[in-house]
Design a protein around this motif. Structure first.
Motif, mmCIF file in Angstrom:
data_model
loop_
_atom_site.group_PDB
_atom_site.id
_atom_site.type_symbol
_atom_site.label_atom_id
_atom_site.label_comp_id
_atom_site.label_asym_id
_atom_site.label_seq_id
_atom_site.Cartn_x
_atom_site.Cartn_y
_atom_site.Cartn_z
ATOM 1 N N GLY A 1 0.836 -1.199 0.000
ATOM 2 C CA GLY A 1 0.000 0.000 0.000
ATOM 3 C C GLY A 1 0.865 1.241 0.000
ATOM 4 N N ASP A 2 0.223 2.386 0.235
ATOM 5 C CA ASP A 2 0.932 3.661 0.214
ATOM 6 C C ASP A 2 1.733 3.855 1.493
ATOM 7 O OD1 ASP A 2 -0.266 4.157 -2.196
ATOM 8 O OD2 ASP A 2 -1.942 5.261 -1.310
ATOM 9 N N VAL A 3 2.858 4.569 1.360
ATOM 10 C CA VAL A 3 3.678 4.942 2.507
ATOM 11 C C VAL A 3 3.834 6.450 2.507
ATOM 12 C CG1 VAL A 3 5.928 4.748 3.608
ATOM 13 C CG2 VAL A 3 4.938 2.758 2.486
ATOM 14 N N ASN A 4 3.550 7.082 3.623
ATOM 15 C CA ASN A 4 3.643 8.534 3.749
ATOM 16 C C ASN A 4 4.726 8.856 4.771
ATOM 17 O OD1 ASN A 4 3.221 11.251 3.634
ATOM 18 N ND2 ASN A 4 1.369 11.251 4.887
ATOM 19 N N LEU A 5 5.835 9.431 4.300
ATOM 20 C CA LEU A 5 6.932 9.798 5.199
ATOM 21 C C LEU A 5 6.837 11.275 5.521
ATOM 22 C CD1 LEU A 5 9.855 7.869 3.454
ATOM 23 C CD2 LEU A 5 8.566 7.178 5.469
ATOM 24 N N ARG A 6 6.805 11.610 6.808
ATOM 25 C CA ARG A 6 6.625 12.991 7.225
ATOM 26 C C ARG A 6 7.900 13.613 7.765
ATOM 27 N NH1 ARG A 6 0.535 14.106 8.925
ATOM 28 N NH2 ARG A 6 -0.445 12.531 7.636
ATOM 29 N N ASN A 7 8.940 12.834 7.870
ATOM 30 C CA ASN A 7 10.143 13.418 8.441
ATOM 31 C C ASN A 7 11.333 13.176 7.509
ATOM 32 O OD1 ASN A 7 12.095 14.481 10.106
ATOM 33 N ND2 ASN A 7 11.284 13.585 11.974
ATOM 34 N N LYS A 8 12.116 12.185 7.725
ATOM 35 C CA LYS A 8 13.344 12.034 6.947
ATOM 36 C C LYS A 8 13.659 10.562 6.717
ATOM 37 C CE LYS A 8 16.038 12.382 11.218
ATOM 38 N NZ LYS A 8 16.996 13.185 11.979
ATOM 39 N N ILE A 9 14.494 10.327 5.662
ATOM 40 C CA ILE A 9 15.067 9.010 5.399
ATOM 41 C C ILE A 9 16.570 9.136 5.615
ATOM 42 C CG2 ILE A 9 15.491 7.238 3.667
ATOM 43 C CD1 ILE A 9 12.942 8.029 2.302
ATOM 44 N N VAL A 10 17.137 8.214 6.366
ATOM 45 C CA VAL A 10 18.578 8.209 6.584
ATOM 46 C C VAL A 10 19.144 6.886 6.086
ATOM 47 C CG1 VAL A 10 18.550 9.804 8.521
ATOM 48 C CG2 VAL A 10 18.269 7.361 8.938
ATOM 49 N N VAL A 11 20.387 6.936 5.600
ATOM 50 C CA VAL A 11 21.050 5.760 5.055
ATOM 51 C C VAL A 11 22.388 5.588 5.768
ATOM 52 C CG1 VAL A 11 22.058 4.730 2.990
ATOM 53 C CG2 VAL A 11 19.942 6.021 2.823
ATOM 54 N N GLN B 1 21.492 11.841 5.637
ATOM 55 C CA GLN B 1 20.170 12.242 5.143
ATOM 56 C C GLN B 1 20.219 12.689 3.681
ATOM 57 O OE1 GLN B 1 17.901 14.854 7.819
ATOM 58 N NE2 GLN B 1 19.521 14.585 9.353
ATOM 59 N N GLY B 2 21.432 12.772 3.108
ATOM 60 C CA GLY B 2 21.550 13.265 1.753
ATOM 61 C C GLY B 2 21.402 14.761 1.688
ATOM 62 N N ASN B 3 21.563 15.314 0.482
ATOM 63 C CA ASN B 3 21.419 16.748 0.266
ATOM 64 C C ASN B 3 20.170 17.040 -0.550
ATOM 65 O OD1 ASN B 3 23.919 17.331 1.585
ATOM 66 N ND2 ASN B 3 25.008 16.722 -0.282
ATOM 67 N N ASN B 4 19.864 18.317 -0.671
ATOM 68 C CA ASN B 4 18.687 18.731 -1.420
ATOM 69 C C ASN B 4 18.763 18.249 -2.869
ATOM 70 O OD1 ASN B 4 16.219 20.068 -1.790
ATOM 71 N ND2 ASN B 4 17.255 21.887 -2.605
ATOM 72 N N ASP B 5 17.665 17.670 -3.381
ATOM 73 C CA ASP B 5 17.521 17.187 -4.763
ATOM 74 C C ASP B 5 18.293 15.898 -5.039
ATOM 75 O OD1 ASP B 5 15.820 19.227 -5.528
ATOM 76 O OD2 ASP B 5 17.468 20.546 -6.130
ATOM 77 N N GLN B 6 18.802 15.229 -4.005
ATOM 78 C CA GLN B 6 19.449 13.945 -4.228
ATOM 79 C C GLN B 6 18.431 12.810 -4.156
ATOM 80 O OE1 GLN B 6 22.794 13.905 -1.355
ATOM 81 N NE2 GLN B 6 24.128 13.983 -3.143
ATOM 82 N N ALA C 1 24.048 -1.165 1.081
ATOM 83 C CA ALA C 1 23.091 -0.094 1.351
ATOM 84 C C ALA C 1 23.033 0.867 0.175
ATOM 85 C CB ALA C 1 23.509 0.654 2.618
ATOM 86 N N PRO C 2 21.866 1.455 -0.110
ATOM 87 C CA PRO C 2 21.796 2.454 -1.190
ATOM 88 C C PRO C 2 22.597 3.691 -0.811
ATOM 89 C CG PRO C 2 19.752 2.423 0.067
ATOM 90 C CD PRO C 2 20.574 1.277 0.576
ATOM 91 N N ILE C 3 22.904 4.506 -1.799
ATOM 92 C CA ILE C 3 23.644 5.741 -1.553
ATOM 93 C C ILE C 3 22.892 6.908 -2.185
ATOM 94 C CG2 ILE C 3 25.909 4.638 -1.387
ATOM 95 C CD1 ILE C 3 26.392 5.392 -4.289
ATOM 96 N N TRP C 4 23.166 8.112 -1.680
ATOM 97 C CA TRP C 4 22.565 9.324 -2.221
ATOM 98 C C TRP C 4 23.338 9.765 -3.455
ATOM 99 C CZ3 TRP C 4 17.995 10.602 -0.425
ATOM 100 C CH2 TRP C 4 17.640 10.263 0.884
ATOM 101 N N LYS C 5 22.593 10.147 -4.519
ATOM 102 C CA LYS C 5 23.210 10.620 -5.747
ATOM 103 C C LYS C 5 22.499 11.891 -6.216
ATOM 104 C CE LYS C 5 26.298 7.409 -7.086
ATOM 105 N NZ LYS C 5 27.664 7.699 -7.558
ATOM 106 N N SER C 6 23.261 12.750 -6.893
ATOM 107 C CA SER C 6 22.664 13.957 -7.469
ATOM 108 C C SER C 6 22.108 13.642 -8.850
ATOM 109 C CB SER C 6 23.703 15.075 -7.578
ATOM 110 O OG SER C 6 24.186 15.429 -6.306
ATOM 111 N N LEU C 7 20.921 14.111 -9.120
ATOM 112 C CA LEU C 7 20.278 13.904 -10.421
ATOM 113 C C LEU C 7 20.360 15.198 -11.209
ATOM 114 C CD1 LEU C 7 18.526 12.069 -12.265
ATOM 115 C CD2 LEU C 7 16.530 13.065 -11.168
ATOM 116 N N ARG C 8 21.042 15.132 -12.363
ATOM 117 C CA ARG C 8 21.177 16.319 -13.203
ATOM 118 C C ARG C 8 20.543 16.055 -14.560
ATOM 119 N NH1 ARG C 8 25.877 17.406 -14.945
ATOM 120 N NH2 ARG C 8 26.934 15.455 -14.445
ATOM 121 N N ILE C 9 19.657 16.895 -14.990
ATOM 122 C CA ILE C 9 19.030 16.791 -16.311
ATOM 123 C C ILE C 9 19.497 17.978 -17.148
ATOM 124 C CG2 ILE C 9 16.858 16.731 -17.592
ATOM 125 C CD1 ILE C 9 15.539 15.547 -15.143
ATOM 126 N N PRO C 10 20.244 17.728 -18.228
ATOM 127 C CA PRO C 10 20.758 18.848 -19.031
ATOM 128 C C PRO C 10 19.628 19.683 -19.625
ATOM 129 C CG PRO C 10 21.794 16.758 -19.638
ATOM 130 C CD PRO C 10 20.644 16.424 -18.748
#
Length: 271
Positions: free
Chosen positions: A35-45, A55-60, A70-79
């Motif tokens: 079902g649906d999951v609603n996160l109201r605070n943060k995800i940490v890895v 917690q990663g950075n903004n837009d990661q 474990a997964p890692i935080w990555k930056s997503l860039r769209i040219p």
């Protein structure tokens, strides 16, 4: 009170069972939510290198590293692309030190060159052409609006004697092919000079527009077309030395491929 009891039951289930399912009776992980999951605070890895929580950075975004990691935080860039403009989407370069050689008995049987050497001719219709193995490589096209540029460079040599009062020479041709279809061809003549075993640098540039989307194979093939007053033991070599006055390093071939496109599919770049 009911909510508190439910939370306690879930927490108790997590501590007592290896797998807990929410809205499923057969969980497939330690926590399986159907079902649906609603996160109201943060995800940490967990950072395995220093055992810290990130917690990663903004837009990661989270990117999987595979099973057991474990997964890692990555930056997503769209040219950013301007509409109806060509951009360099694919480019690569290849080299080869094996080359191809032609004896006097391997001369092409093509006589009507003006009808044989046409754009789109299949390599199977061009007898005597040999591919330079290391330059047969895959390329990718992502748009129906594209221009693909090719730059081929090699050294051509023959173990010719010193030139006499009547010219001694060999005609040859090299073609650039996409999916075994001719897109560019150049004919030249290698003439004996005052020194033995003449060699020349061969440069060739080609372009083809609007290849179909998907993967293609680019290749380069050459042929010995005609010989003039040469002995039977004279060998023509393309991309490889025919005599010891040069070596395979000097004679090697290279091919550069650039695909310019009007983007239609915007592939994200993750770093």
């Amino acid at each position: 009170m009911k909510n508190s009891i439910s939370i306690l039951l879930v927490m108790a289930g997590l501590s007592l069972s290896a797998q807990v399912g929410i809205n499923t009776g057969s969980p497939k992980a330690k926590m399986d939510v159907n079902g649906d999951v609603n996160l109201r605070n943060k995800i940490v890895v967990l950072n395995a290198q220093d055992n810290t929580l990130s917690q990663g950075n903004n837009d990661q975004i989270l990117v999987s590293q595979g099973v057991g990691y474990a997964p890692i935080w990555k930056s997503l860039r769209i040219p950013e692309y301007e509409p109806n403009k060509f951009y360099l989407i694919f480019n690569n370069s290849f080299s080869d030190r094996v080359g191809v050689k032609f004896t006097s008995g391997e001369q092409s049987t093509i006589t009507a060159k003006n009808t044989a050497f046409t754009k789109g001719a299949d390599i199977s219709s061009l007898p005597g052409f040999k591919k330079i193995a290391g330059l047969s490589q895959p390329i990718s096209v992502f748009s129906t609006d594209s221009k693909t540029y090719f730059q081929f460079e090699t050294v051509v040599q023959a173990n010719l004697p010193a030139n006499g009062t009547t010219d001694i020479s060999i005609d040859y041709a090299c073609g650039i092919f996409v999916d075994d279809k001719l897109v560019n061809l150049r004919q030249r003549n290698l003439k004996a000079s005052s020194a033995t075993s003449t060699f020349i640098t061969h440069n060739q540039i080609g372009v083809v527009a609007n290849l179909s989307k998907g993967q293609h194979t680019v290749s380069v093939a050459c042929s010995r077309l005609a010989s003039y007053r040469t002995d039977n033991d004279v060998v023509l070599a393309v991309g490889i030395n025919a005599d010891t006055n040069i070596n395979s390093f000097i004679a090697q071939s290279s091919l550069k491929v650039d695909v310019y496109e009007i983007p239609q599919v915007f592939n994200p770049i993750i770093n």
